[in-house]
Write a protein that holds these residues in place. Structure first.
Motif, PDB file in Angstrom:
ATOM      1  N   THR A 183      -7.146  81.251  22.786  1.00 46.24           N
ATOM      2  CA  THR A 183      -8.244  80.618  23.514  1.00 46.24           C
ATOM      3  C   THR A 183      -8.364  81.191  24.925  1.00 46.24           C
ATOM      4  N   ALA A 216     -11.288  74.799  22.168  1.00 50.94           N
ATOM      5  CA  ALA A 216     -12.582  75.468  22.225  1.00 50.94           C
ATOM      6  C   ALA A 216     -13.726  74.480  22.413  1.00 50.94           C
ATOM      7  N   VAL A 217     -13.580  73.262  21.903  1.00 53.32           N
ATOM      8  CA  VAL A 217     -14.645  72.263  21.998  1.00 53.32           C
ATOM      9  C   VAL A 217     -14.492  71.402  23.255  1.00 53.32           C
ATOM     10  N   LEU A 218     -13.270  70.965  23.562  1.00 52.30           N
ATOM     11  CA  LEU A 218     -13.062  69.980  24.619  1.00 52.30           C
ATOM     12  C   LEU A 218     -12.607  70.569  25.953  1.00 52.30           C
ATOM     13  N   ASP A 219     -11.924  71.703  25.930  1.00 51.45           N
ATOM     14  CA  ASP A 219     -11.396  72.316  27.149  1.00 51.45           C
ATOM     15  C   ASP A 219     -10.598  71.307  27.982  1.00 51.45           C
ATOM     16  N   ASN A 232      -8.899  75.036  17.976  1.00 44.68           N
ATOM     17  CA  ASN A 232     -10.210  74.469  17.668  1.00 44.68           C
ATOM     18  C   ASN A 232     -10.550  73.330  18.627  1.00 44.68           C
ATOM     19  N   VAL A 233      -9.544  72.533  18.954  1.00 47.11           N
ATOM     20  CA  VAL A 233      -9.750  71.416  19.878  1.00 47.11           C
ATOM     21  C   VAL A 233     -10.057  71.925  21.279  1.00 47.11           C
ATOM     22  N   ASP A 287      -8.773  64.459  31.842  1.00 50.91           N
ATOM     23  CA  ASP A 287      -9.147  64.977  30.524  1.00 50.91           C
ATOM     24  C   ASP A 287      -7.914  65.563  29.842  1.00 50.91           C
TER      25      ASP A 287
END
Length: 406
Positions: free
Chosen positions: A368, A335-338, A332-333, A199
């Motif tokens: 984050t 926070a959503v995808l980790d 922002n990325v 990931d």
């Protein structure tokens, strides 16, 4: 299945003897012999000399025939098309660059792509009709539902229905179009920072801004192919754009694209018309007077007292502001995808180098709870072309290796 396993081993290890191939695949000697004879008859394997044994015995070596198939990869931008041709084992045989000034229609685009492919093929000494397929990297994304290229208003001539079908017809070859940043991410999976990561995201900053998202080892393209078009993301402190269909007008683009970076650097006293060169100069200054002044033939260049330190201070302030803008977008990325890893790529981020990378990481980790690693891309050369060839080879090998019976 045995044929495929043997071919994969030959790809990984290079030339092998029959006994060694049997050991790696778990096949008996008779089965390995029959397999190699079949692959040789299918034109996928050739003999590669003799290996001397410790007791004077010899064994024939076998390797994949690199001429069994060829592929082409293209990197398309408004000003040029770069093309490369590689053989089945991945060796780049030839490259070609076609300048594409001015506007163009769909017919001209097909002709230009054909010229670039044929130019690279001829440089490689390969007839174009021997190419198995072509993968094209472009600054946009094809909507799978409509076949139209989106997010690419700055590249004229490509916005027609079924653009892939037109290229297939015009070239007489199998053609796939993929987002250029997605291809850069595939290159990282193949030979770069993400070779052991499942990931991750890749942030690309050049003339435009883009992102590739890889989840579970697979590209995430989204419903319309537009996943990762982070340049259009609204960003705190940037103007709110209501008509993002115009090229390079999204919040992230306006805050951290090449024009915005040049403006920021000018505000801190760094003049220039090229964002990459100007940022590289600022990054060198931020590392200290020695880096900014340079060392020439073993003698350090002398600066007026205070000049180097003052320039370094201004450079650090500029890079810190740029890092804050990019860090907010990446927060922002995250926070959503980790993601496990964030890779920084593109000419601008490479120009900022380690000083900018460290500042972005510090800013992001302050914003984050997850704290993914940030790394600069390690893919040498053109990562878009590398990714295009990687995808073309993966698809070609899957086809060729699965049909070994003549």
């Amino acid at each position: 299945m045995n044929d495929r396993a043997a071919l994969e081993m030959l790809l990984v290890h290079g030339a092998l003897t029959r006994p060694r191939l049997g050991e790696l695949t778990g096949l008996s000697k008779p089965t390995a012999s029959q397999l190699l004879a079949r692959l040789e008859q299918a034109g996928l394997v050739v003999q590669d000399g003799i290996k001397e044994g410790s007791t004077g015995r010899t064994a024939e070596m076998y390797r994949i025939d690199p001429a069994a198939a060829y592929v082409a990869g293209l990197d398309v931008s408004p000003a040029r098309i770069r093309a490369s041709v590689a053989d089945l084992v991945g060796t780049v045989m030839g490259e070609y660059t076609l300048r594409t000034p001015g506007r163009s229609g769909a017919g001209v685009v097909v002709g230009r792509v054909r010229t670039a492919v044929e130019g690279a093929a001829h440089t490689a000494g390969v007839e174009p009709d021997r190419l198995n397929r072509v993968v094209i990297g472009i600054q946009g994304a094809v909507d799978p539902a409509t076949g139209r290229l989106g997010y690419a208003a700055h590249i004229p001539g490509w916005h027609v229905p079924d653009v892939t079908g037109r290229l297939v017809e015009g070239l007489g070859l199998r053609v796939a179009i993929e987002n250029d940043v997605n291809l850069a991410a595939l290159a990282e999976l193949d030979r770069g920072q993400a070779s052991k990561v499942r990931d991750f995201v890749l942030l690309w900053v050049g003339s435009g801004i883009g992102m590739a998202v890889v989840l579970g080892g697979r590209l995430h393209r989204g419903a319309t192919g537009g996943a990762g078009e982070i340049g259009y993301m609204p960003l705190v402190g940037a103007p709110l754009v209501r008509d993002v269909r115009r090229a390079h007008t999204g919040g992230m683009q306006l805050a951290a694209g090449a024009p915005a970076i040049l403006k920021l650097l000018r505000e801190h006293g760094f003049r220039g018309t090229d964002a990459v060169k100007t940022l590289a100069r600022a990054a060198a200054a931020a590392e200290g007077p020695a880096a900014a002044g340079g060392v020439r033939q073993g003698v350090r260049r002398r600066e007026p007292q205070g000049t180097g330190e003052e320039e370094g201070t201004r450079a650090t302030a500029a890079l810190t502001e740029l890092a804050a803008r990019l860090g907010i977008g990446l927060a922002n990325v995250v926070a959503v995808l980790d993601p496990e890893l964030i890779i920084l790529s593109g000419d601008v981020l490479h120009a900022g180098g380690e000083p900018l990378r460290a500042l972005i990481e510090r800013e992001l980790h302050a914003l984050t709870i997850p704290r993914p690693r940030l790394r600069l891309s390690s893919v040498e050369g053109n990562p878009v072309l590398a990714g295009a060839l990687h995808l073309a080879l993966a698809q070609t090998r899957d086809e060729v290796f699965s049909s070994t019976v003549p």
